[in-house]
Design an enzyme around this catalytic site. Structure first.
Site, mmCIF file in Angstrom:
data_model
loop_
_atom_site.group_PDB
_atom_site.id
_atom_site.type_symbol
_atom_site.label_atom_id
_atom_site.label_comp_id
_atom_site.label_asym_id
_atom_site.label_seq_id
_atom_site.Cartn_x
_atom_site.Cartn_y
_atom_site.Cartn_z
ATOM 1 N N ASP A 22 -61.969 -24.465 -7.060
ATOM 2 C CA ASP A 22 -60.508 -24.396 -7.091
ATOM 3 C C ASP A 22 -60.004 -24.795 -8.469
ATOM 4 O O ASP A 22 -60.691 -25.481 -9.240
ATOM 5 C CB ASP A 22 -59.896 -25.321 -6.039
ATOM 6 C CG ASP A 22 -60.232 -24.886 -4.623
ATOM 7 O OD1 ASP A 22 -60.430 -23.666 -4.414
ATOM 8 O OD2 ASP A 22 -60.325 -25.762 -3.745
ATOM 9 N N HIS A 29 -63.922 -18.601 -9.134
ATOM 10 C CA HIS A 29 -62.810 -19.088 -8.315
ATOM 11 C C HIS A 29 -63.111 -18.963 -6.820
ATOM 12 O O HIS A 29 -62.407 -19.543 -5.981
ATOM 13 C CB HIS A 29 -61.529 -18.316 -8.653
ATOM 14 C CG HIS A 29 -60.280 -19.117 -8.479
ATOM 15 N ND1 HIS A 29 -60.238 -20.293 -7.774
ATOM 16 C CD2 HIS A 29 -59.014 -18.911 -8.924
ATOM 17 C CE1 HIS A 29 -59.018 -20.777 -7.774
ATOM 18 N NE2 HIS A 29 -58.248 -19.963 -8.468
#
Length: 416
Positions: free
Chosen positions: A391, A387
Site C-alpha cells: 500500500d 501496488h
C-alpha cells in the site's frame, strides 16, 4: 584421437546459451583449462575451458548459435600439441633468418603478434582493443595468469596520446575517409545478446504483471558524508576496503524492511511470501552491461561486511567471473544511478521482487533548517513497488524510515 568440448552446466534452470565468440581458431594450440569460447547466458558470460591440451580441430557451431547444455561445440586433437608447437618454432627461425637479410624490423614484431594474448582475449577486452585502437600484444596483463583486462587496455590507450593525436596529420590519406563520411547516415545492426534479450523480456513482463507505482523522498546526506570523511582512513586500514555510501544504505534498508515486511515479500500465485531474511540485489557495472548479484542475509552483516561483498562483486564483474549462484534469488533491489549522474528516476522492479530502491546523485541544494535557508548535500530517493502487495502508506513509511536512518546514522547502531 579427438576430444569433444561440450557446453558445461550453466546453473539451475538454465538449459541453453548463445555462443558469443570463439577465442581460439582451428589449428591453434591450447593448454588444459585454457578458455576457447565465450558463452552468453541469460545472466552472465561464461568461458568454456579446454578439457585437454592439444590443437583446436573442428568447430561444430558458429558464433551466434544457440547451444544446449551438454552439446558438443568443438573437438580438440589430443597429442598434436607438441608437434604443432615444435613445427612453428622451426618455421619461425627459418622465416626470421630469411627476413633478417631484407628487413630486420619486421621479423622482430611478427612473433609477438603470433604468440600474444590477443588471441585469447575475452569479448569485452576485444571490444576495448578495437575501440581504443591499441596493440594487445604490447600490453602487460594484470589479470589472472597475466591475462589482459579491459582496464589494461584503457590504461595503455591513455599512455599513448601522442600517436593518436598525430596520426591524422601524418597521414592525409587517412583523413579523407573521415571527411567523406562526415555527412553520412550510417547504420549498424548488432544482434542482441542473450543477456540483453532476457533483461528486455523480464522488464516488460514486470510492467505487464505488476501494478507498479513509484514514491519519492529526499535525504540530507550531511551526517553520512561527515562520518565517512572522519572514519574512511581508519575503516580502510582495519577492514581492507573503502567506506562507501552503499554500506549505509543497505544497512538502513534492512532495518526499514524489517519494520515494513511487505516490501521484502513477494506474490506467488494466490499467496504472499513473507521473509525474515533480506537478500539484497545490488546493480554493478560489467563489460556487457549492468548485472545484479545478491548480498545474502544482508541483515546479519556489518557495514564493513556489506562493503567487502560489494567490492568483491564489482571486481569479479569487471573480470567476467560472476557465477550463476551470485545472481540467483534476491528479495529486494538497490540500484545506484547516482554514480552515472542520474538526478531522479523511476526504477522497474525485478520480479518476483516487490520493491526496488533507486539512489541518485548527491548535489548541494537550498533547504530550510530551523527557519533558515541553508545549503545541504541532498539526494533524491525513489521506491518503485508492486501496488498489488504494498500500500502507499507502507511505501512512504519505508522511505521515511530509511531517510531517518541515513540522516541520523546513530539509528543504525541502536536499531531504531
Amino acid at each position: 584421437m579427438a576430444t569433444d568440448v561440450v557446453v558445461p552446466t550453466l546453473g539451475e534452470s538454465i538449459t541453453e546459451a548463445t555462443l558469443g565468440q570463439w577465442l581460439k581458431k582451428p589449428g591453434e594450440a591450447v593448454k588444459v583449462d585454457e578458455p576457447i569460447a565465450s558463452l552468453e547466458t541469460d545472466k552472465v558470460a561464461v568461458e568454456v575451458p579446454s578439457p585437454v591440451a592439444g590443437v583446436i580441430g573442428e568447430l561444430v557451431v558458429n558464433e551466434g548459435d544457440t547451444v544446449n547444455v551438454g552439446a558438443v561445440i568443438a573437438r580438440i586433437e589430443a597429442g598434436a600439441a607438441a608437434a604443432t608447437s615444435a613445427t612453428p618454432a622451426v618455421e619461425d627461425r627459418t622465416a626470421v633468418g630469411k627476413a633478417e637479410a631484407a628487413a630486420p624490423a619486421e621479423p622482430a614484431s611478427a612473433p609477438v603478434e603470433e604468440t600474444g594474448d590477443a588471441l585469447t582475449l575475452s569479448p569485452s577486452v576485444r571490444r576495448a582493443v578495437l575501440e581504443y585502437g591499441v596493440d594487445p600484444s604490447k600490453i602487460r596483463g594484470t589479470g589472472k595468469d597475466g591475462r589482459v583486462t579491459k582496464d589494461d587496455v584503457v590504461a595503455a590507450a591513455k599512455s599513448q596520446p601522442k600517436p593518436a593525436a598525430t596520426a591524422p596529420a601524418a597521414s592525409p590519406a587517412a583523413a579523407a575517409p573521415v571527411a567523406s563520411n562526415a555527412g553520412g547516415r550510417n547504420e549498424e545492426r548488432v544482434k542482441m545478446t542473450r543477456l540483453r534479450q532476457t533483461v528486455a523480456k523480464r522488464l516488460k513482463e514486470a510492467q505487464n504483471t505488476a501494478a507498479m507505482l513509484t514514491t519519492f523522498n529526499d535525504v540530507d546526506m550531511t551526517a553520512v558524508i561527515e562520518a565517512r570523511n572522519k572514519y574512511k582512513d581508519l575503516f580502510e586500514k582495519k577492514h581492507g576496503v573503502r567506506l562507501g555510501f552503499m554500506g549505509f544504505f543497505v544497512k538502513a534498508a534492512c532495518m526499514a524492511l524489517k519494520d515494513i515486511p511487505s516490501v521484502n515479500a513477494s506474490i506467488e500465485g494466490e499467496e504472499i511470501v513473507y521473509r525474515d531474511y533480506v537478500d539484497v540485489s545490488v546493480a554493478v557495472s560489467a563489460p556487457n552491461g549492468l548485472v545484479v548479484p545478491v548480498i545474502r542475509n544482508a541483515e546479519t552483516l556489518t557495514v564493513a561486511g556489506i562493503e567487502k561483498t560489494i567490492g568483491d562483486f564489482g571486481k569479479r564483474a569487471k573480470e567476467g567471473k560472476l557465477s550463476m549462484e551470485d545472481m540467483k534469488g534476491g528479495t529486494f533491489t538497490i540500484s545506484n544511478g547516482g554514480v552515472f549522474g542520474s538526478l531522479m528516476s523511476t526504477p522497474i522492479i525485478n520480479p518476483p521482487q516487490s520493491g526496488v530502491l533507486g539512489l541518485h546523485r548527491i548535489e548541494d541544494r537550498p533547504v530550510v533548517r530551523d527557519g533558515q535557508v541553508v545549503v545541504r548535500p541532498m539526494m533524491y530517493l525513489a521506491l518503485s513497488y508492486d501496488h498489488r502487495l504494498i500500500d502507499g502508506r507502507e511505501a512512504v513509511t519505508f522511505l521515511v524510515a530509511l531517510k531517518n536512518a541515513i540522516e541520523d546514522p546513530t539509528r543504525l547502531l541502536i536499531d531504531l
